[in-house]
Enzyme design. Structure first.
Site, PDB file in Angstrom:
ATOM      1  N   HIS A 232      36.060  30.117  25.258  1.00  0.00           N
ATOM      2  CA  HIS A 232      35.943  28.651  25.344  1.00  0.00           C
ATOM      3  C   HIS A 232      37.016  28.109  26.303  1.00  0.00           C
ATOM      4  O   HIS A 232      37.505  26.995  26.119  1.00  0.00           O
ATOM      5  CB  HIS A 232      36.078  28.044  23.941  1.00  0.00           C
TER       6      HIS A 232
ATOM      7  N   TYR B  89      33.238  20.567  26.239  1.00  0.00           N
ATOM      8  CA  TYR B  89      32.414  19.341  26.304  1.00  0.00           C
ATOM      9  C   TYR B  89      30.975  19.650  26.736  1.00  0.00           C
ATOM     10  O   TYR B  89      30.218  18.740  27.057  1.00  0.00           O
ATOM     11  CB  TYR B  89      33.035  18.306  27.251  1.00  0.00           C
TER      12      TYR B  89
ATOM     13  N   HIS C  94      33.584  22.794  14.515  1.00  0.00           N
ATOM     14  CA  HIS C  94      34.937  23.096  14.997  1.00  0.00           C
ATOM     15  C   HIS C  94      35.799  23.580  13.836  1.00  0.00           C
ATOM     16  O   HIS C  94      35.922  22.861  12.831  1.00  0.00           O
ATOM     17  CB  HIS C  94      35.551  21.854  15.644  1.00  0.00           C
TER      18      HIS C  94
ATOM     19  N   ASP D 188      34.117  26.080  17.460  1.00  0.00           N
ATOM     20  CA  ASP D 188      34.862  25.951  18.717  1.00  0.00           C
ATOM     21  C   ASP D 188      36.304  25.524  18.484  1.00  0.00           C
ATOM     22  O   ASP D 188      36.638  24.911  17.458  1.00  0.00           O
ATOM     23  CB  ASP D 188      34.232  24.859  19.589  1.00  0.00           C
ATOM     24  N   ASP D 189      37.104  25.771  19.514  1.00  0.00           N
ATOM     25  CA  ASP D 189      38.441  25.173  19.708  1.00  0.00           C
ATOM     26  C   ASP D 189      39.564  25.843  18.927  1.00  0.00           C
ATOM     27  O   ASP D 189      40.713  25.482  19.086  1.00  0.00           O
ATOM     28  CB  ASP D 189      38.457  23.668  19.394  1.00  0.00           C
TER      29      ASP D 189
ATOM     30  N   HIS E 245      40.868  24.466  27.360  1.00  0.00           N
ATOM     31  CA  HIS E 245      39.838  23.450  27.169  1.00  0.00           C
ATOM     32  C   HIS E 245      39.674  22.569  28.402  1.00  0.00           C
ATOM     33  O   HIS E 245      39.504  21.348  28.304  1.00  0.00           O
ATOM     34  CB  HIS E 245      40.139  22.600  25.923  1.00  0.00           C
TER      35      HIS E 245
HETATM   36 NI    NI Z   1      35.692  22.516  22.590  1.00  0.00          NI
END
Ligand code: NI
Length: 284
Positions: free
Chosen positions: A134, A175, A229, A83-84, A138
């Site tokens: 995603h 989250y 991540h 992720d991210d 965020h």
């Molecule tokens: Ni995230």
């Protein structure tokens, strides 16, 4: 038989069973869409193994859920998710590690980062990884207005489409914050299945490769969706040992869409009393 062929066969079967034309990236060839013959052709070599479920038998496909944390599957399949990102420095390092091992993962990208790094997205797609949504920056979706949520989703889908030519079919709320109402809207209105996780590497908290590796290896079970991540150097540093230990333990890595497809094939076959494991045994 090579495991890639086995997975390709199972995924081909599940694609045949999917109603409508949701797109699923398969084998790095981009999304597969269209009639059944094209789908079967597109997912693998000509010498695909014979699938043991009689295609002539009419059967409903197992329903696609609105949300998955893990997927019950017959076989030691797991999906690794990052992720991210993308991160200009860390993501290419991670892609090198995955490529060296022939392992495909699923990347839940943040739209504004993806917009800055379209070449990294193109590399992901070219190497058979799945790219998923995603959100744009965020955002914590339950705190946003409906219009703001829509923008978060659409802007990110658009950046992914512009980079790799396909819109994602999966999304992960930042989250893990979502609601049943949001899940239903995302699934039924936007064609996006919500993906959470069953294994949390806690790599945002433990910036220690050894700890990250232990957290993942200790918790991974068949059907797991593993959260990490690709923005932390420590996470990338943890991956060689993590991947090698999981591989040594017999796990095989598939994308999240492939894991869901394997689960739906199993559900369907179980309903008809078929030993689905006959064609998706790990290590075959
Ligand atoms: Ni995230």
């Amino acid at each position: 038989m090579k495991s890639a062929q086995v997975i390709a066969a199972a995924v081909a079967l599940s694609l045949l069973l999917l109603a409508g034309c949701r797109t699923v990236p398969v084998d790095g060839q981009g999304a597969v869409e269209g009639d059944a013959a094209e789908q079967a052709q597109a997912v693998g070599p000509a010498d695909l193994p014979v699938v043991r479920v009689a295609p002539s038998r009419p059967a409903p496909a197992a329903p696609l859920e609105h949300q998955y944390r893990e997927v019950p599957v017959n076989g030691a399949y797991v999906a690794l998710t990052f992720d991210d990102g993308p991160s200009a420095r860390q993501t290419p390092r991670l892609l090198d590690i995955l490529e060296a091992r022939g392992i495909r993962a699923t990347f839940f990208v943040v739209g504004q980062r993806a917009a800055a790094h379209p070449t990294i997205l193109r590399r992901m797609a070219a190497e058979g990884h799945e790219i998923a949504n995603h959100t744009w920056n965020h955002g914590r979706l339950p705190d946003l207005s409906h219009d703001a949520v829509r923008r978060q989703i659409h802007m990110t889908n658009e950046v992914i489409r512009a980079a790799v030519g396909e819109v994602p079919v999966l999304m992960r709320p930042p989250y893990g914050k979502t609601t049943p109402h949001l899940n239903r809207w995302l699934s039924e209105d936007q064609g996006l299945t919500v993906i959470l996780w069953s294994v949390d590497s806690q790599d945002w908290k433990y910036r220690d490769p050894e700890r990250v590796q232990r957290e993942i290896v200790a918790r991974t079970k068949p059907g797991a969706i593993i959260l990490a991540h690709d923005i932390h150097p420590t996470t990338v540093a943890a991956m060689p040992a993590t991947l090698d230990k999981l591989t040594a333990a017999g796990f095989q890595f598939v994308t999240v869409s492939e894991l869901i497809a394997l689960g739906r094939v199993q559900q369907l076959s179980s309903a008809h009393g078929e030993p689905v494991g006959a064609f998706i045994q790990p290590g075959e």
